[in-house]
Design a protein around this motif. Structure first.
Motif, PDB file in Angstrom:
ATOM      1  N   SER A  49      15.571   8.690   3.109  1.00 59.50           N
ATOM      2  CA  SER A  49      14.545   7.665   3.298  1.00 59.50           C
ATOM      3  C   SER A  49      13.808   7.416   1.984  1.00 59.50           C
ATOM      4  N   SER A  50      13.685   6.155   1.585  1.00 57.79           N
ATOM      5  CA  SER A  50      13.002   5.822   0.330  1.00 57.79           C
ATOM      6  C   SER A  50      11.982   4.709   0.520  1.00 57.79           C
ATOM      7  N   THR A  51      11.594   4.426   1.763  1.00 58.38           N
ATOM      8  CA  THR A  51      10.615   3.382   2.035  1.00 58.38           C
ATOM      9  C   THR A  51       9.581   3.856   3.048  1.00 58.38           C
ATOM     10  N   GLU A  52       8.411   3.213   3.009  1.00 58.07           N
ATOM     11  CA  GLU A  52       7.378   3.421   4.020  1.00 58.07           C
ATOM     12  C   GLU A  52       6.738   2.081   4.345  1.00 58.07           C
ATOM     13  N   SER A  53       6.167   1.997   5.535  1.00 59.43           N
ATOM     14  CA  SER A  53       5.586   0.743   6.011  1.00 59.43           C
ATOM     15  C   SER A  53       4.072   0.727   5.852  1.00 59.43           C
ATOM     16  N   PHE A  54       3.555  -0.408   5.398  1.00 57.26           N
ATOM     17  CA  PHE A  54       2.123  -0.702   5.419  1.00 57.26           C
ATOM     18  C   PHE A  54       1.943  -1.904   6.347  1.00 57.26           C
ATOM     19  N   PHE A  55       1.186  -1.733   7.438  1.00 54.54           N
ATOM     20  CA  PHE A  55       0.977  -2.801   8.396  1.00 54.54           C
ATOM     21  C   PHE A  55      -0.353  -3.486   8.118  1.00 54.54           C
ATOM     22  N   HIS A  56      -0.312  -4.805   7.978  1.00 56.01           N
ATOM     23  CA  HIS A  56      -1.505  -5.595   7.691  1.00 56.01           C
ATOM     24  C   HIS A  56      -1.972  -6.296   8.958  1.00 56.01           C
ATOM     25  N   PHE A  57      -3.137  -5.882   9.461  1.00 50.08           N
ATOM     26  CA  PHE A  57      -3.735  -6.454  10.660  1.00 50.08           C
ATOM     27  C   PHE A  57      -4.976  -7.274  10.292  1.00 50.08           C
ATOM     28  N   VAL A  58      -5.272  -8.304  11.113  1.00 47.33           N
ATOM     29  CA  VAL A  58      -6.495  -9.088  10.932  1.00 47.33           C
ATOM     30  C   VAL A  58      -7.125  -9.346  12.296  1.00 47.33           C
ATOM     31  N   LYS A  59      -8.440  -9.627  12.276  1.00 48.40           N
ATOM     32  CA  LYS A  59      -9.171  -9.931  13.509  1.00 48.40           C
ATOM     33  C   LYS A  59      -9.143 -11.416  13.841  1.00 48.40           C
ATOM     34  N   SER A  60      -8.971 -12.252  12.837  1.00 50.74           N
ATOM     35  CA  SER A  60      -8.981 -13.699  13.045  1.00 50.74           C
ATOM     36  C   SER A  60      -8.048 -14.349  12.036  1.00 50.74           C
ATOM     37  N   ASP A  61      -7.874 -15.649  12.163  1.00 49.94           N
ATOM     38  CA  ASP A  61      -7.042 -16.374  11.208  1.00 49.94           C
ATOM     39  C   ASP A  61      -7.784 -16.656   9.905  1.00 49.94           C
ATOM     40  N   SER A  62      -9.076 -16.373   9.864  1.00 57.47           N
ATOM     41  CA  SER A  62      -9.893 -16.679   8.688  1.00 57.47           C
ATOM     42  C   SER A  62     -10.063 -15.459   7.794  1.00 57.47           C
ATOM     43  N   TYR A  63      -8.945 -14.881   7.358  1.00 53.05           N
ATOM     44  CA  TYR A  63      -9.026 -13.690   6.516  1.00 53.05           C
ATOM     45  C   TYR A  63      -8.865 -14.057   5.044  1.00 53.05           C
ATOM     46  N   PHE A  64      -9.539 -13.286   4.186  1.00 50.38           N
ATOM     47  CA  PHE A  64      -9.426 -13.499   2.745  1.00 50.38           C
ATOM     48  C   PHE A  64      -7.995 -13.188   2.309  1.00 50.38           C
ATOM     49  N   TYR A  65      -7.438 -14.072   1.475  1.00 53.16           N
ATOM     50  CA  TYR A  65      -6.047 -13.900   1.052  1.00 53.16           C
ATOM     51  C   TYR A  65      -5.864 -14.576  -0.295  1.00 53.16           C
ATOM     52  N   ASP A  66      -5.665 -13.780  -1.346  1.00 52.44           N
ATOM     53  CA  ASP A  66      -5.472 -14.312  -2.699  1.00 52.44           C
ATOM     54  C   ASP A  66      -4.024 -14.070  -3.107  1.00 52.44           C
ATOM     55  N   LEU A  67      -3.138 -14.950  -2.673  1.00 48.05           N
ATOM     56  CA  LEU A  67      -1.708 -14.759  -2.879  1.00 48.05           C
ATOM     57  C   LEU A  67      -1.339 -14.722  -4.353  1.00 48.05           C
ATOM     58  N   ASN A  68      -2.027 -15.518  -5.182  1.00 48.31           N
ATOM     59  CA  ASN A  68      -1.688 -15.561  -6.608  1.00 48.31           C
ATOM     60  C   ASN A  68      -1.949 -14.231  -7.311  1.00 48.31           C
ATOM     61  N   ALA A  69      -2.877 -13.438  -6.779  1.00 54.77           N
ATOM     62  CA  ALA A  69      -3.227 -12.173  -7.421  1.00 54.77           C
ATOM     63  C   ALA A  69      -2.270 -11.046  -7.052  1.00 54.77           C
ATOM     64  N   PHE A  70      -1.451 -11.243  -6.013  1.00 62.69           N
ATOM     65  CA  PHE A  70      -0.533 -10.197  -5.553  1.00 62.69           C
ATOM     66  C   PHE A  70       0.697 -10.155  -6.453  1.00 62.69           C
ATOM     67  N   LEU A  71       0.995  -8.976  -7.010  1.00 66.35           N
ATOM     68  CA  LEU A  71       2.145  -8.800  -7.901  1.00 66.35           C
ATOM     69  C   LEU A  71       2.198  -9.904  -8.948  1.00 66.35           C
ATOM     70  N   ALA A  72       1.043 -10.174  -9.561  1.00 65.64           N
ATOM     71  CA  ALA A  72       0.919 -11.311 -10.480  1.00 65.64           C
ATOM     72  C   ALA A  72       1.814 -11.187 -11.694  1.00 65.64           C
ATOM     73  N   GLU A  73       2.130  -9.952 -12.107  1.00 66.59           N
ATOM     74  CA  GLU A  73       2.952  -9.764 -13.303  1.00 66.59           C
ATOM     75  C   GLU A  73       4.398 -10.179 -13.094  1.00 66.59           C
ATOM     76  N   GLU A  74       4.787 -10.481 -11.860  1.00 66.16           N
ATOM     77  CA  GLU A  74       6.175 -10.840 -11.592  1.00 66.16           C
ATOM     78  C   GLU A  74       6.429 -12.340 -11.680  1.00 66.16           C
ATOM     79  N   ARG A  75       5.455 -13.107 -12.127  1.00 63.87           N
ATOM     80  CA  ARG A  75       5.670 -14.541 -12.236  1.00 63.87           C
ATOM     81  C   ARG A  75       6.727 -14.849 -13.281  1.00 63.87           C
ATOM     82  N   VAL A  76       7.524 -15.861 -13.023  1.00 66.62           N
ATOM     83  CA  VAL A  76       8.600 -16.239 -13.938  1.00 66.62           C
ATOM     84  C   VAL A  76       8.090 -17.289 -14.900  1.00 66.62           C
TER      85      VAL A  76
END
Length: 356
Positions: A147-174
């Motif tokens: 086994s070489s993987t583990e799960s992280f589950f992302h839960f939210v209470k509503s659809d209005s959650y903070f989400y900054d997609l551009n900041a996630f793994l930003a160094e991988e931009r082409v």
């Protein structure tokens, strides 16, 4: 996406919050279920934690030593309910759960927990983010893979959650389009497909016009690349998915998908596992993993809770990135090591709950 935080920001300025302030930037030793009950409702931007895995190690407390997986999940859910209570409406909860073999049978404990959590009706499951370990424990099994993987589950209470997609793994931009060599024949095959299609003459005319426009965007560097789907030529989205592109295929006869030079943000974080010198905790997850969730799910100055602080990775990541933390652990030795580790991390001075 940036979300309107009016409801929770209003709550945080109420007398109740001021009279009962949370223990900011502290790691407290004790039972997390008792400690979390002292936190006000809607006071935490992000809960991120990795509970003791079922029957894997003894961390000096009862959690993880339950007699069966169902009892383990029930114990987790009692804490999870409190996590939901203290998280803001625009906040998130991230749980990292490990799996377990019993009599050579994989129990699927992480997924059983995730299903049980969503069945409470209190949360939605946004993603299962897979942590890929570049250097898993070097074991060899005759009858199964390592086994070489583990799960992280992302839960939210509503659809209005903070989400900054551009900041996630930003160094991988082409690289942007300006660095890409574009063929003069780009998109020409689509003209042939339009001619071969069963579209009406009016639809074909519109398709050729929009195809010509997007080709010019690519040649001029305004768009990195594109894909075109034509009704009757390309397969429609599977699984009954209905969206803007599906409707365009139905109503216009075609759809054009523009790509702007960034890699797809996949549900995978890949890092190496590294020991922390002098830390006695037997299962340390990398600070880099926590950092990616902080980038994705919290603004600067956010308050983050880890009910199983363990080695202190969450607190270290928060201090490095200008977030505030609260940590709990039942093992006094782990608390001491975590506090020392955090004290050795460079500080980022930020004003708590600073309005943007």
């Amino acid at each position: 996406m940036r979300i309107n935080n009016k409801i929770c920001n209003t709550y945080l300025k109420t007398p109740r919050m001021l009279m009962n302030p949370p223990p900011i930037d502290q790691i407290l030793c004790g039972d997390n279920l008792e400690l979390i009950q002292k936190l006000p409702d809607c006071s935490i931007h992000l809960v991120i934690t990795s509970p003791p895995y079922f029957q894997q190690r003894d961390y000096g407390g009862g959690m993880g030593n339950e007699k069966d997986a169902d009892e383990y999940i029930d114990t987790l859910l009692r804490l999870f309910h409190e996590c939901v209570r203290v998280v803001r409406d625009d906040g998130s909860i991230v749980f990292n759960i490990g799996d377990k073999y019993e009599d050579s049978n994989l129990l699927l404990v992480p997924y059983r927990f995730a299903i049980a959590a969503t069945k409470t009706g209190l949360v939605k499951l946004v993603n299962e983010i897979t942590w890929v370990k570049r250097n898993p424990t070097p074991r060899q099994f005759r009858c199964r893979l390592v086994s070489s993987t583990e799960s992280f589950f992302h839960f939210v209470k509503s659809d209005s959650y903070f989400y900054d997609l551009n900041a996630f793994l930003a160094e991988e931009r082409v690289p942007k389009q300006s660095k890409k060599k574009v063929s003069s024949k780009v998109g020409q095959r689509y003209f042939e497909l339009i001619a071969e299609s069963d579209l009406s003459e009016a639809e074909k005319t519109a398709a050729r016009r929009e195809l010509t426009e997007v080709i010019q965007e690519v040649l001029q560097g305004q768009t990195y690349s594109f894909r075109m789907k034509i009704r009757g030529i390309h397969a429609e989205p599977f699984g009954g998915q209905i969206g803007g592109r599906t409707l365009q295929l139905k109503n216009k006869g075609f759809t054009i998908i523009r790509m702007h030079g960034n890699r797809l943000k996949r549900d995978v974080i890949e890092t190496s596992v590294a020991p922390v010198k002098g830390n006695k905790h037997p299962a340390i997850y990398p600070v880099e993993v926590v950092e990616e969730f902080l980038h994705l799910l919290t603004p600067t100055g956010a308050l983050v809770l880890d009910p199983f602080m363990g080695s202190g990775s969450t607190a270290v990541a928060c201090k490095k990135l200008g977030r505030h933390y609260i940590g709990y652990d039942i093992n006094a030795e782990y608390c001491e090591d975590a506090r020392r580790r955090v004290s050795e991390t460079p500080d980022v001075s930020l004003r708590l709950f600073e309005d943007k």
